[in-house]
Write a protein that holds these residues in place. Sequence first.
Motif, PDB file in Angstrom:
ATOM      1  N   UNK A  75       0.839  -1.204   0.000  1.00  0.00           N
ATOM      2  CA  UNK A  75       0.000   0.000   0.000  1.00  0.00           C
ATOM      3  C   UNK A  75       0.874   1.253   0.000  1.00  0.00           C
ATOM      4  N   UNK A  76       1.932   1.253   0.806  1.00  0.00           N
ATOM      5  CA  UNK A  76       2.844   2.399   0.830  1.00  0.00           C
ATOM      6  C   UNK A  76       3.498   2.609  -0.529  1.00  0.00           C
ATOM      7  N   UNK A  77       3.864   1.521  -1.185  1.00  0.00           N
ATOM      8  CA  UNK A  77       4.491   1.625  -2.501  1.00  0.00           C
ATOM      9  C   UNK A  77       3.523   2.201  -3.516  1.00  0.00           C
ATOM     10  N   UNK A  78       2.285   1.729  -3.509  1.00  0.00           N
ATOM     11  CA  UNK A  78       1.278   2.242  -4.445  1.00  0.00           C
ATOM     12  C   UNK A  78       0.993   3.714  -4.163  1.00  0.00           C
ATOM     13  N   UNK A  79       0.872   4.072  -2.882  1.00  0.00           N
ATOM     14  CA  UNK A  79       0.621   5.474  -2.528  1.00  0.00           C
ATOM     15  C   UNK A  79       1.784   6.358  -2.962  1.00  0.00           C
ATOM     16  N   UNK A  80       2.994   5.893  -2.731  1.00  0.00           N
ATOM     17  CA  UNK A  80       4.181   6.635  -3.166  1.00  0.00           C
ATOM     18  C   UNK A  80       4.161   6.824  -4.683  1.00  0.00           C
ATOM     19  N   UNK A  81       3.810   5.776  -5.409  1.00  0.00           N
ATOM     20  CA  UNK A  81       3.763   5.848  -6.871  1.00  0.00           C
ATOM     21  C   UNK A  81       2.678   6.807  -7.350  1.00  0.00           C
ATOM     22  N   UNK A 150       8.485  22.200  16.017  1.00  0.00           N
ATOM     23  CA  UNK A 150       9.078  21.478  14.902  1.00  0.00           C
ATOM     24  C   UNK A 150       8.159  20.360  14.419  1.00  0.00           C
ATOM     25  N   UNK A 151       8.382  19.924  13.186  1.00  0.00           N
ATOM     26  CA  UNK A 151       7.598  18.835  12.591  1.00  0.00           C
ATOM     27  C   UNK A 151       8.302  17.513  12.890  1.00  0.00           C
ATOM     28  N   UNK A 152       7.536  16.504  13.229  1.00  0.00           N
ATOM     29  CA  UNK A 152       8.101  15.187  13.559  1.00  0.00           C
ATOM     30  C   UNK A 152       8.404  14.420  12.281  1.00  0.00           C
ATOM     31  N   UNK A 153       9.475  14.826  11.590  1.00  0.00           N
ATOM     32  CA  UNK A 153       9.790  14.256  10.286  1.00  0.00           C
ATOM     33  C   UNK A 153      10.168  12.779  10.366  1.00  0.00           C
ATOM     34  N   UNK A 154      10.747  12.330  11.468  1.00  0.00           N
ATOM     35  CA  UNK A 154      11.133  10.925  11.585  1.00  0.00           C
ATOM     36  C   UNK A 154      10.210  10.116  12.494  1.00  0.00           C
ATOM     37  N   UNK A 155       9.609  10.730  13.480  1.00  0.00           N
ATOM     38  CA  UNK A 155       8.761   9.996  14.419  1.00  0.00           C
ATOM     39  C   UNK A 155       7.285  10.030  14.050  1.00  0.00           C
ATOM     40  N   UNK A 156       6.897  10.861  13.117  1.00  0.00           N
ATOM     41  CA  UNK A 156       5.508  10.922  12.661  1.00  0.00           C
ATOM     42  C   UNK A 156       5.366  10.260  11.303  1.00  0.00           C
ATOM     43  N   UNK A 157       4.442   9.333  11.184  1.00  0.00           N
ATOM     44  CA  UNK A 157       4.310   8.562   9.955  1.00  0.00           C
ATOM     45  C   UNK A 157       4.010   9.406   8.733  1.00  0.00           C
ATOM     46  N   UNK A 158       2.997  10.273   8.821  1.00  0.00           N
ATOM     47  CA  UNK A 158       2.604  11.093   7.675  1.00  0.00           C
ATOM     48  C   UNK A 158       3.709  12.074   7.289  1.00  0.00           C
ATOM     49  N   UNK A 159       4.350  12.685   8.300  1.00  0.00           N
ATOM     50  CA  UNK A 159       5.425  13.638   8.023  1.00  0.00           C
ATOM     51  C   UNK A 159       6.629  12.941   7.400  1.00  0.00           C
ATOM     52  N   UNK A 160       6.960  11.749   7.889  1.00  0.00           N
ATOM     53  CA  UNK A 160       8.084  11.000   7.327  1.00  0.00           C
ATOM     54  C   UNK A 160       7.816  10.639   5.875  1.00  0.00           C
ATOM     55  N   UNK A 161       6.604  10.196   5.595  1.00  0.00           N
ATOM     56  CA  UNK A 161       6.231   9.838   4.216  1.00  0.00           C
ATOM     57  C   UNK A 161       6.293  11.075   3.321  1.00  0.00           C
ATOM     58  N   UNK A 162       5.798  12.210   3.825  1.00  0.00           N
ATOM     59  CA  UNK A 162       5.812  13.439   3.036  1.00  0.00           C
ATOM     60  C   UNK A 162       7.234  13.889   2.733  1.00  0.00           C
ATOM     61  N   UNK A 244       8.523   5.557  10.761  1.00  0.00           N
ATOM     62  CA  UNK A 244       8.309   4.895  12.053  1.00  0.00           C
ATOM     63  C   UNK A 244       7.159   3.868  11.969  1.00  0.00           C
ATOM     64  N   UNK A 245       7.370   2.742  12.608  1.00  0.00           N
ATOM     65  CA  UNK A 245       6.372   1.665  12.659  1.00  0.00           C
ATOM     66  C   UNK A 245       5.901   1.284  11.251  1.00  0.00           C
ATOM     67  N   UNK A 246       6.874   1.141  10.340  1.00  0.00           N
ATOM     68  CA  UNK A 246       6.621   0.719   8.956  1.00  0.00           C
ATOM     69  C   UNK A 246       5.766   1.707   8.157  1.00  0.00           C
ATOM     70  N   UNK A 247       5.686   2.946   8.624  1.00  0.00           N
ATOM     71  CA  UNK A 247       4.863   3.936   7.922  1.00  0.00           C
ATOM     72  C   UNK A 247       5.427   4.280   6.553  1.00  0.00           C
TER      73      UNK A 247
END
Length: 297
Positions: A75-81, A150-162, A244-247
Amino acid sequence: MSVRSLTAARTRESVAAYAFLSPNLLLLGLFVFVPLAGTVVLSLQRTDGFGSGTFVGAANYVRLIADPLFWRSAVNTVLFTVLVTPLSMGIGLAAAVLLNSALPARPVLRSAVILPMAISGVATALMGLLIFDENSGLINLLFRSLGLPGVSWQSGGAAAFASVVLVTLWWRVGFNMLIYLAALQGVSPDVYEAGRLDGANTWQLFRFLTVPLVGPASFFLLIMNVIYSFQVFDLVFVMTGGGPENATSVLVTYAYDNGFVTRDQGYAAALGLVLLLIMLIFTAVQWRLSRTRDEVG
């Protein structure tokens, strides 16, 4: 020329052709088909890569169906694509149209957009960390200097993905722009002049002339961007490690974890072959759709 002479000439041409092709065919077989066959055999085993494995048949593929981490990574791969492909193509086309016009310092601007292409994926990811690091990144330092959290770029799933998506766009837009720019420079200015004489405005010229005329380039870029997106590894591995947590875990990082961290190499090989199958199916479907459109047109 007699039939015998004609046959001999064709035979010499075939021998010469195969002689020229043989180095490439040899390398292709040695570095593509032989490893692919080995991967197929490996995917039918349970092995850690040391010693002989245990033949388990299709058990690794059956395991995929019930593996929640596989589906999360898929799902993450498809969303990234879905995010990266249209955005990188759209921004690339807009940049190509802009930089194909009579702008001041146009060569400098083109170089600035294309420059990220010369940087490796790992170096790009490290540069991304300089900007998006949660503790010392430039963005969070700027926010804190303004009294903002600050934004949780590594500990927040949505921010890390963004953050991964944004760095990928910075890296990939130049390639898309370059291909579109080459396509646009092959279009005669007379085509646009005829459109203007017919009363078309700027948007209509773009919509009804530019977009169809760069159709072959769009088809090529669609295939290349989707393949890249499904194979993304270095940016995710360096910037987030799949957390984080496979996000931000994608199929290739999940295959890497299974193959080199947990040493379940048979399962990792099955993951790789499933990814290859997805890419082959997508490419075949797009090729068929493109041929159908060309035949109708």
